[in-house]
Structures are given as structure tokens and as C-alpha cells.
Design a protein around this motif. Structure first.
Motif, short mmCIF file in Angstrom:
data_model
loop_
_atom_site.label_atom_id
_atom_site.label_comp_id
_atom_site.label_asym_id
_atom_site.label_seq_id
_atom_site.Cartn_x
_atom_site.Cartn_y
_atom_site.Cartn_z
N UNK A 1 0.81 -1.22 0.00
CA UNK A 1 0.00 0.00 0.00
C UNK A 1 0.84 1.27 0.00
N UNK A 2 2.14 1.15 0.24
CA UNK A 2 2.99 2.33 0.21
C UNK A 2 3.52 2.61 -1.20
N UNK A 3 3.16 1.76 -2.15
CA UNK A 3 3.55 1.95 -3.54
C UNK A 3 2.42 2.71 -4.25
N UNK A 4 2.65 3.96 -4.63
CA UNK A 4 1.56 4.74 -5.22
C UNK A 4 1.00 4.13 -6.50
N UNK A 5 1.83 3.43 -7.26
CA UNK A 5 1.32 2.83 -8.50
C UNK A 5 0.29 1.74 -8.20
N UNK A 6 0.48 1.00 -7.10
CA UNK A 6 -0.50 -0.03 -6.73
C UNK A 6 -1.83 0.62 -6.34
N UNK A 7 -1.76 1.76 -5.65
CA UNK A 7 -2.98 2.46 -5.26
C UNK A 7 -3.68 3.02 -6.49
N UNK A 8 -2.92 3.62 -7.40
CA UNK A 8 -3.51 4.17 -8.62
C UNK A 8 -4.14 3.04 -9.45
N UNK A 9 -3.44 1.90 -9.55
CA UNK A 9 -4.01 0.76 -10.27
C UNK A 9 -5.30 0.26 -9.62
N UNK A 10 -5.36 0.32 -8.29
CA UNK A 10 -6.59 -0.06 -7.59
C UNK A 10 -7.71 0.92 -7.93
N UNK A 11 -7.41 2.21 -7.89
CA UNK A 11 -8.43 3.23 -8.17
C UNK A 11 -8.88 3.20 -9.63
N UNK A 12 -8.01 2.74 -10.52
CA UNK A 12 -8.36 2.59 -11.94
C UNK A 12 -9.01 1.24 -12.23
N UNK A 13 -9.22 0.46 -11.17
CA UNK A 13 -9.84 -0.86 -11.26
C UNK A 13 -9.03 -1.82 -12.15
N UNK A 14 -7.70 -1.71 -12.09
CA UNK A 14 -6.81 -2.61 -12.83
C UNK A 14 -6.27 -3.72 -11.94
N UNK A 15 -6.07 -3.41 -10.66
CA UNK A 15 -5.49 -4.37 -9.72
C UNK A 15 -6.32 -4.33 -8.45
N UNK A 16 -6.93 -5.44 -8.09
CA UNK A 16 -7.86 -5.47 -6.96
C UNK A 16 -7.23 -5.97 -5.66
N UNK A 17 -5.93 -6.25 -5.66
CA UNK A 17 -5.28 -6.81 -4.47
C UNK A 17 -5.48 -5.91 -3.24
N UNK A 18 -5.18 -4.63 -3.37
CA UNK A 18 -5.34 -3.71 -2.23
C UNK A 18 -6.81 -3.54 -1.86
N UNK A 19 -7.68 -3.46 -2.88
CA UNK A 19 -9.10 -3.31 -2.61
C UNK A 19 -9.61 -4.50 -1.81
N UNK A 20 -9.18 -5.70 -2.20
CA UNK A 20 -9.59 -6.91 -1.48
C UNK A 20 -9.11 -6.85 -0.03
N UNK A 21 -7.87 -6.41 0.16
CA UNK A 21 -7.31 -6.31 1.51
C UNK A 21 -8.07 -5.29 2.35
N UNK A 22 -8.38 -4.14 1.75
CA UNK A 22 -9.10 -3.09 2.47
C UNK A 22 -10.51 -3.56 2.83
N UNK A 23 -11.22 -4.15 1.88
CA UNK A 23 -12.58 -4.63 2.15
C UNK A 23 -12.58 -5.71 3.23
N UNK A 24 -11.62 -6.62 3.16
CA UNK A 24 -11.53 -7.67 4.17
C UNK A 24 -11.25 -7.07 5.56
N UNK A 25 -10.33 -6.11 5.62
CA UNK A 25 -9.98 -5.48 6.90
C UNK A 25 -11.17 -4.71 7.49
N UNK A 26 -11.90 -3.99 6.66
CA UNK A 26 -13.07 -3.26 7.14
C UNK A 26 -14.13 -4.25 7.62
N UNK A 27 -14.38 -5.29 6.84
CA UNK A 27 -15.38 -6.28 7.22
C UNK A 27 -15.03 -6.97 8.52
N UNK A 28 -13.79 -7.42 8.65
CA UNK A 28 -13.36 -8.11 9.87
C UNK A 28 -13.40 -7.17 11.08
N UNK A 29 -12.94 -5.93 10.90
CA UNK A 29 -12.95 -5.01 12.04
C UNK A 29 -14.37 -4.66 12.45
#
Length: 184
Positions: free
Chosen positions: A22-50
Motif C-alpha cells: 500500500x505504500x507503492x503509489x502505483x498499486x494504489x492508482x491501479x486499484x483506483x483505476x480498477x486494474x489491480x484489486x489486491x489492495x481493494x480486497x485487503x481493504x474490504x476484508x480489513x473493514x469487514x473483519x474489524x
């Protein structure tokens, strides 16, 4: 909160952010562009579990509801959220990931953190002049989705316990996290 647990939790949070990329800005931009869902999956899982953990601990009386605070809704939250979202999309950093990237020594993170700090300073300097503007008009006060027993916070769905709403949202987020592919 005692400073030692806060530092330990902050260190662990930063460590996890760095490990998941998550500290790699390109991974975040790819998530926001809906190209790479790895971070989105992690964020959704963390929110759901918490969600599930917090409301279960509240239900069991392990966490005292008086430690929770619901913030008032006002136009500045919407405007500020829009500005933050735009900054997030342009820079690839949010406040947490920007600090982690700064800890890694990324120079782009330094400009991001300095920009955020300058923005906060400017708001502090102009707050007295803008506090009575439309930015701070109340949009309905403090409200929760369901009953949480937080004083002064009516529920949007007053007949439903917070554990069921939060649990449902938590389970939904976890299911979405498992269904999403890693990449588009």
C-alpha cells in the motif's frame, strides 16, 4: 490512550501497509483505476473483519460504547473528502500510506506529507474566517445506521441492532473481498 499501545498499533499498521504494497503509489492508482484489486480486497476484508470484531466486542461488553464517538455531518466533510479523494487519485497516497512511504525514503512521499501538513496549517490559519460559512452548516447532526447506544446519536434504522447492520456489512465486505479477482 496510552502512548505505548498507540505507538505499537501504529507501527504494526504501518508494517502491514508496507507488506501488502500500500505504500507503492502505483498499486494504489491501479486499484483506483480498477486494474489491480489486491489492495481493494485487503481493504474490504480489513473493514469487514474489524466491523465484526468491534460490534461483537461491544455486544459482549468487552469494549465500552463510551469510547466511541460519532462525528457530526456537515458540508466541509463532503468537500474535504472530495479534495482528499482527488489528492489520493493524483498522488497515489492517502495519509497513512504516505507516511509509510516516507518511512521507506520515497521522495514523492515527502512532497505529499509536506503538502498535507501545509494544507492542515492553512486550514488552521483560516478556520476562524470560514467557520460560519456553508462548509460548517450542519447536515443532520450525529446519526448511526443502527442502534449502538452512543449517546446523542439517533439511528437511521432504529429497530435494528448495530451488531446486525455492522455484521451484515462486515460479512458482505468479506464476501466481496473473496469474490474479486486479483487483477482485471
Amino acid at each position: 490512550m496510552n502512548i505505548i499501545p498507540a505507538l505499537v498499533i501504529g507501527f504494526l499498521f504501518g508494517f502491514i501497509l508496507q507488506k501488502i504494497g500500500a505504500s507503492n503509489p502505483q498499486k494504489i492508482i491501479d486499484m483506483l483505476r480498477l486494474k489491480d484489486f489486491h489492495l481493494m480486497k485487503t481493504i474490504l476484508f480489513a473493514i469487514g473483519l474489524s466491523n465484526l470484531l468491534l460490534f461483537t466486542l461491544l455486544l459482549l461488553g468487552i469494549v465500552d460504547v463510551s469510547h466511541l464517538s460519532i462525528k457530526s455531518s456537515y458540508m466541509g466533510v463532503i468537500v474535504g473528502g472530495g479534495i482528499m479523494g482527488l489528492g489520493w487519485a493524483i498522488s497515489g497516497f492517502c495519509p497513512g500510506t504516505g507516511l509509510v512511504a516516507l518511512g521507506e525514503g520515497r521522495k514523492d512521499a515527502l512532497s505529499f506529507v509536506l503538502g498535507g501538513t501545509i494544507g492542515a496549517l492553512l486550514l488552521t490559519l483560516v478556520y476562524e474566517k470560514i467557520k460560519d460559512t456553508v462548509l460548517f452548516f450542519d447536515l443532520g447532526g450525529k446519526m448511526t445506521l443502527a442502534v449502538t447506544n452512543v449517546k446523542g446519536s439517533p439511528a437511521l434504522f432504529p429497530a435494528i441492532s448495530g451488531i446486525f447492520v455492522a455484521g451484515g456489512i462486515g460479512i458482505l465486505f468479506i464476501i466481496i473481498a473473496f469474490i474479486l479477482p486479483d487483477k482485471k
